[in-house]
Design a protein around this motif. Sequence first.
Motif, PDB file in Angstrom:
ATOM      1  N   MET A  78      19.190  28.960  22.521  1.00 45.00           N
ATOM      2  CA  MET A  78      19.896  27.915  23.279  1.00 45.00           C
ATOM      3  C   MET A  78      19.570  28.005  24.768  1.00 45.00           C
ATOM      4  O   MET A  78      19.404  26.980  25.444  1.00 45.00           O
ATOM      5  CB  MET A  78      21.398  28.038  23.048  1.00 45.00           C
ATOM      6  CG  MET A  78      21.851  27.594  21.666  1.00 45.00           C
ATOM      7  SD  MET A  78      23.653  27.507  21.499  1.00 45.00           S
ATOM      8  CE  MET A  78      24.067  29.254  21.479  1.00 45.00           C
ATOM      9  N   ALA A  79      19.436  29.242  25.276  1.00 44.84           N
ATOM     10  CA  ALA A  79      19.072  29.422  26.682  1.00 44.84           C
ATOM     11  C   ALA A  79      17.656  28.903  26.946  1.00 44.84           C
ATOM     12  O   ALA A  79      17.399  28.245  27.963  1.00 44.84           O
ATOM     13  CB  ALA A  79      19.186  30.887  27.070  1.00 44.84           C
ATOM     14  N   LEU A  80      16.733  29.183  26.027  1.00 46.09           N
ATOM     15  CA  LEU A  80      15.359  28.676  26.176  1.00 46.09           C
ATOM     16  C   LEU A  80      15.338  27.157  26.152  1.00 46.09           C
ATOM     17  O   LEU A  80      14.589  26.526  26.908  1.00 46.09           O
ATOM     18  CB  LEU A  80      14.481  29.233  25.055  1.00 46.09           C
ATOM     19  CG  LEU A  80      14.131  30.721  25.135  1.00 46.09           C
ATOM     20  CD1 LEU A  80      13.415  31.170  23.875  1.00 46.09           C
ATOM     21  CD2 LEU A  80      13.281  31.016  26.357  1.00 46.09           C
ATOM     22  N   ILE A 119      10.713  33.303  34.225  1.00 47.10           N
ATOM     23  CA  ILE A 119      11.537  34.500  34.001  1.00 47.10           C
ATOM     24  C   ILE A 119      12.442  34.291  32.793  1.00 47.10           C
ATOM     25  O   ILE A 119      12.558  35.157  31.919  1.00 47.10           O
ATOM     26  CB  ILE A 119      12.361  34.830  35.258  1.00 47.10           C
ATOM     27  CG1 ILE A 119      11.442  35.354  36.358  1.00 47.10           C
ATOM     28  CG2 ILE A 119      13.439  35.868  34.947  1.00 47.10           C
ATOM     29  CD1 ILE A 119      12.119  35.506  37.711  1.00 47.10           C
ATOM     30  N   VAL A 120      13.099  33.119  32.721  1.00 49.13           N
ATOM     31  CA  VAL A 120      13.978  32.830  31.585  1.00 49.13           C
ATOM     32  C   VAL A 120      13.172  32.753  30.290  1.00 49.13           C
ATOM     33  O   VAL A 120      13.610  33.238  29.238  1.00 49.13           O
ATOM     34  CB  VAL A 120      14.762  31.522  31.822  1.00 49.13           C
ATOM     35  CG1 VAL A 120      15.575  31.143  30.587  1.00 49.13           C
ATOM     36  CG2 VAL A 120      15.693  31.671  33.024  1.00 49.13           C
ATOM     37  N   ARG A 121      11.981  32.143  30.356  1.00 49.56           N
ATOM     38  CA  ARG A 121      11.136  32.080  29.150  1.00 49.56           C
ATOM     39  C   ARG A 121      10.794  33.483  28.646  1.00 49.56           C
ATOM     40  O   ARG A 121      10.864  33.756  27.446  1.00 49.56           O
ATOM     41  CB  ARG A 121       9.851  31.315  29.457  1.00 49.56           C
ATOM     42  CG  ARG A 121      10.038  29.811  29.611  1.00 49.56           C
ATOM     43  CD  ARG A 121       8.811  29.179  30.218  1.00 49.56           C
ATOM     44  NE  ARG A 121       8.975  27.748  30.447  1.00 49.56           N
ATOM     45  CZ  ARG A 121       8.242  27.025  31.285  1.00 49.56           C
ATOM     46  NH1 ARG A 121       7.261  27.625  31.968  1.00 49.56           N
ATOM     47  NH2 ARG A 121       8.455  25.741  31.435  1.00 49.56           N
ATOM     48  N   GLY A 122      10.403  34.358  29.581  1.00 43.56           N
ATOM     49  CA  GLY A 122      10.033  35.711  29.187  1.00 43.56           C
ATOM     50  C   GLY A 122      11.202  36.503  28.631  1.00 43.56           C
ATOM     51  O   GLY A 122      11.114  37.098  27.550  1.00 43.56           O
ATOM     52  N   ALA A 165      10.458  31.146  19.377  1.00 45.99           N
ATOM     53  CA  ALA A 165      10.727  30.938  20.801  1.00 45.99           C
ATOM     54  C   ALA A 165       9.746  29.938  21.393  1.00 45.99           C
ATOM     55  O   ALA A 165      10.133  29.049  22.164  1.00 45.99           O
ATOM     56  CB  ALA A 165      10.656  32.275  21.546  1.00 45.99           C
ATOM     57  N   GLY A 166       8.461  30.076  21.034  1.00 50.99           N
ATOM     58  CA  GLY A 166       7.454  29.138  21.550  1.00 50.99           C
ATOM     59  C   GLY A 166       7.715  27.714  21.113  1.00 50.99           C
ATOM     60  O   GLY A 166       7.594  26.771  21.910  1.00 50.99           O
ATOM     61  N   LEU A 167       8.093  27.535  19.839  1.00 50.53           N
ATOM     62  CA  LEU A 167       8.395  26.191  19.338  1.00 50.53           C
ATOM     63  C   LEU A 167       9.599  25.593  20.059  1.00 50.53           C
ATOM     64  O   LEU A 167       9.615  24.400  20.391  1.00 50.53           O
ATOM     65  CB  LEU A 167       8.654  26.249  17.828  1.00 50.53           C
ATOM     66  CG  LEU A 167       8.959  24.918  17.139  1.00 50.53           C
ATOM     67  CD1 LEU A 167       7.783  23.951  17.274  1.00 50.53           C
ATOM     68  CD2 LEU A 167       9.293  25.146  15.662  1.00 50.53           C
TER      69      LEU A 167
END
Length: 477
Positions: free
Chosen positions: A22-24, A259-262, A309-311
């Motif tokens: 949800m954050a991503l 940063i959030v993505r990582g 996560a990538g999707l």
Amino acid sequence: RKKKNAWAGILIGPALTGFALMALWKNETRFDYHRAAEKADIVASPEDAAAGQIISLTGSMDRGLTLQGEYVASFTGYLFVQRSAEIYAWERDEDSDGDVSWSRRWMNSVESNSRNSGLRQELRSNRFAPEGYQVGELPIEAEMIEFVDSRVTISLNELEVTHPKLKREDGDTHLYFRKGRSDELGDERVSFRAVPIPATATYFGKFQPDRAVADTTHQRTGMINSVIQDTGILHHIVAGDRETALATMKGHIARVKWIVRGIGTFVVVFGLIFAFSTLARFLFHLPYIGRIAEWGALVLALAIGIPLAGLTIISSYLIAHPLILVAILLVIGVAVFLLRWNAKRSQRAAREQLEQQFGYALDANEIEELEFKSLARLALSDSGFAPQEEAILKNWARKRGWDTARYETLVNRAKRDRDESGDSLSNDQHLMNLIQLAIADGAVSSYELKSIRKVARKVGYDDVTVRDFIQRARSAA
């Protein structure tokens, strides 16, 4: 107790993964304060602005602005100061098997555990800011103000320490409150970080008749938005002229997103590892299998977590950028149309060649049978059927719904044709005929291509050569 922890792990792992996903998702659709700042109306002075207008104003700032301190006398030359207080205490860590480990480290607060009994933290973190700011002639409300410029650690040499228990230590950026214990347990320290006041700054936000205030039109609330620091507010003072400030804001939001993505991707994988490892614990007591299960949990979490996560990132990004999504769909649509058009053209040309060869138009059943016979003759061209080639032919017939009698009839015809003609055609000609018939029958399916490759390997053709034959057949069509 351990069984209870195991069930907690099964619940906590997916919960962590879900929260991170949800954050991503929200990270890609976050409020773009850089783009909002670009759209702000440029004004030279407050007199040029209207109430409620989103403005951009560049002007000088007072670098002598002084903030009243606590533990120190004051701070001069900073937009705000963040004081961080820490205490040296025990940290207790318990793994999923119930094994406990202890370590001492600097912490923001005293952890409640048996070894920290009696420890009390006296120093507190705090934030210091003025009641308001001023850029040029524009007064700016301090409430909800945001900064994107880099923070610096304040040198202790420029501070006058007023707290009687805080002392400087050579070469350190902290002030220490030592309690006198040999193990340093309970010692406290504070440090200061701040954003320096620039000589020239640019403000972006909403203008009211007597001051500038936060534009809360797109304000974001909720725990996830708080975690990823997405306030949805445009109320920024940024160092430099307008173009410099916009570049700083663009770089800042890009860094925050990455940063959030990582971190989000890491938490997705970690949550899955936590869940899978908890499930795999039931196998750990088995010789060999336990170690395989442990590594399997890690590999499975990586194999699922990273693509998931990538999707999520890509999907959310495309929804947040509909023009890019439309462009991609158009490109895909055009590509599919061109491929289908080219396939239809090749099929039509291949059928015309067959009509010229046989003197009449062949129907679909005749083409299927000719294609099967060509495949069979190619399989026969070396030294008769091997079990593998025979299995390929039977599967080919089965996929087309042919019964055994029809299959055997066509195989016998292929053998008879080979015997009567002496098989005067070369393997290259057999393979080319087979591919042309497959094209005339319609688009070459993945199963057809796989079967052709298997039979072609029997007579010495590799996959690269087969692809070359297909390309030549399509070009000739």
